[in-house]
Design a protein around this motif. Sequence first.
Motif, PDB file in Angstrom:
ATOM      1  N   ARG A 212       0.797  -1.231   0.000  1.00  0.00           N
ATOM      2  CA  ARG A 212       0.000   0.000   0.000  1.00  0.00           C
ATOM      3  C   ARG A 212       0.831   1.283   0.000  1.00  0.00           C
ATOM      4  NH1 ARG A 212      -5.001  -1.653   4.032  1.00  0.00           N
ATOM      5  NH2 ARG A 212      -5.876  -3.230   2.663  1.00  0.00           N
TER       6      ARG A 212
ATOM      7  N   LEU B  96       1.601   2.282  -3.512  1.00  0.00           N
ATOM      8  CA  LEU B  96       0.439   2.796  -4.239  1.00  0.00           C
ATOM      9  C   LEU B  96       0.119   4.218  -3.801  1.00  0.00           C
ATOM     10  CD1 LEU B  96      -1.827   2.156  -6.227  1.00  0.00           C
ATOM     11  CD2 LEU B  96      -3.179   1.295  -4.315  1.00  0.00           C
ATOM     12  N   TYR B  97       0.138   4.448  -2.479  1.00  0.00           N
ATOM     13  CA  TYR B  97      -0.117   5.797  -1.997  1.00  0.00           C
ATOM     14  C   TYR B  97       0.943   6.764  -2.522  1.00  0.00           C
ATOM     15  CZ  TYR B  97      -3.228   3.484   1.326  1.00  0.00           C
ATOM     16  OH  TYR B  97      -4.213   2.739   1.883  1.00  0.00           O
TER      17      TYR B  97
ATOM     18  N   TYR C 224       2.635   6.606  -5.305  1.00  0.00           N
ATOM     19  CA  TYR C 224       2.397   6.931  -6.709  1.00  0.00           C
ATOM     20  C   TYR C 224       1.282   7.958  -6.854  1.00  0.00           C
ATOM     21  CZ  TYR C 224       5.488   3.593  -8.986  1.00  0.00           C
ATOM     22  OH  TYR C 224       6.585   2.948  -9.452  1.00  0.00           O
ATOM     23  N   VAL C 225       0.210   7.775  -6.103  1.00  0.00           N
ATOM     24  CA  VAL C 225      -0.909   8.724  -6.194  1.00  0.00           C
ATOM     25  C   VAL C 225      -0.458  10.116  -5.739  1.00  0.00           C
ATOM     26  CG1 VAL C 225      -3.204   9.264  -5.324  1.00  0.00           C
ATOM     27  CG2 VAL C 225      -2.625   6.904  -5.895  1.00  0.00           C
TER      28      VAL C 225
ATOM     29  N   LEU D 142      -3.501   7.730 -13.447  1.00  0.00           N
ATOM     30  CA  LEU D 142      -3.917   6.931 -12.292  1.00  0.00           C
ATOM     31  C   LEU D 142      -4.602   5.648 -12.723  1.00  0.00           C
ATOM     32  CD1 LEU D 142      -5.235   9.748  -9.927  1.00  0.00           C
ATOM     33  CD2 LEU D 142      -3.044   8.569  -9.852  1.00  0.00           C
TER      34      LEU D 142
ATOM     35  N   SER E 270      -3.236   1.961 -11.770  1.00  0.00           N
ATOM     36  CA  SER E 270      -4.027   1.089 -10.895  1.00  0.00           C
ATOM     37  C   SER E 270      -4.552  -0.144 -11.619  1.00  0.00           C
ATOM     38  CB  SER E 270      -5.200   1.881 -10.297  1.00  0.00           C
ATOM     39  OG  SER E 270      -6.007   2.401 -11.337  1.00  0.00           O
TER      40      SER E 270
ATOM     41  N   PHE F  50       0.043  -1.809 -11.760  1.00  0.00           N
ATOM     42  CA  PHE F  50       0.040  -2.478 -10.461  1.00  0.00           C
ATOM     43  C   PHE F  50      -0.343  -3.958 -10.558  1.00  0.00           C
ATOM     44  CE2 PHE F  50      -2.331  -3.793  -6.665  1.00  0.00           C
ATOM     45  CZ  PHE F  50      -1.286  -3.799  -5.760  1.00  0.00           C
TER      46      PHE F  50
END
Length: 341
Positions: A31, A34-35, A37-38, A67, A71, A75
Amino acid sequence: MWGSLGLLIAVAAFQTLGATGQIDPSFESWRPTLYAYVLWAICLCAGQVLVRGEQGKRVLFVLPATLFVISMVVFPLLFGLVIAFSDWNLSSPDGRQFNGWDNVRQMWNDPFYWNALTNMVWYTLAILVEYAIAFGLALLLNSQIKARKFFRVAFLLPLMLSPVAVSWMIGKSMLEVRFGPISRFLREIGVENVSFFGNPELARLTIMIMDAWTFIPFMMIMILAGLQAIPKEVQEAAKVDGASGWRGFWEVTFPLMLPVSITAILIRIIFKLKLADIIINVTAGGPGGATDSVTSFIFREYRDRSNVGYGTMLAMVYLVLIVIVMTILMKLADRWMRPRY
């Protein structure tokens, strides 16, 4: 931009420390990335707007697509790659453990996988027969025959059916060895004990026919559209020059239809490489894996054996094979369709 990049590096370092047990981030290991990257995408867009003003606002329009790709494409592929190098079995209490190249070695020594890969070659070569039949039907429906509109709708009906419905309608009912109407008819004319799904070669041929029956209309409708786009003046000029009948088809119609034909075949190959639903519903890959496709084989690894790690490795290798094959075919198609004068 540099600030956002620094934030990305900081989060990645935070994740690494969490993975090594030096700190406890209190959430799953993937996680933070992922956070990061955002946050990195948001900060990058904000930085572009602040630095470049009106020009930088264009970056905001790229953010949703960026995004989405991260995603939905990047990912899952990266996560699948991690799973492919693990021995993750859902029935095992040990969870996911890294096992290096063990899945690759298992795939290399798996005769059922190579059998499924060989079947895919035969299934794909069957497209040439499908193409010949579809071209013949398209020529028939393009000519001035009676009830042409009715036949066009009738030939398109199989395409409107789900492969699952085709599996049960034809595979499970019409071809059933004891009570199926086709088996009964064969017994009436003296052909006994025809098991369409008991003999390996006959089962493989039956799967090819069922799949062809479903998708020949797709190729036919594409070729028919191409035939109707050929100017009548071209065919009339060929007749004036003495090229009628077979010669007119081979020297005029077929070359003009080459781009449409190649496009239809390439799309059909993509469909064929995903062939699984008819096989799973009718034969489950049997008898003895004779009808298995790579996709149905992978499906059984997931569903029946809960072998997520090995199944994901098979899927990854198959994806690479598909990309290589389709790249080669598209390059050849581009060369064939290129004007020679």
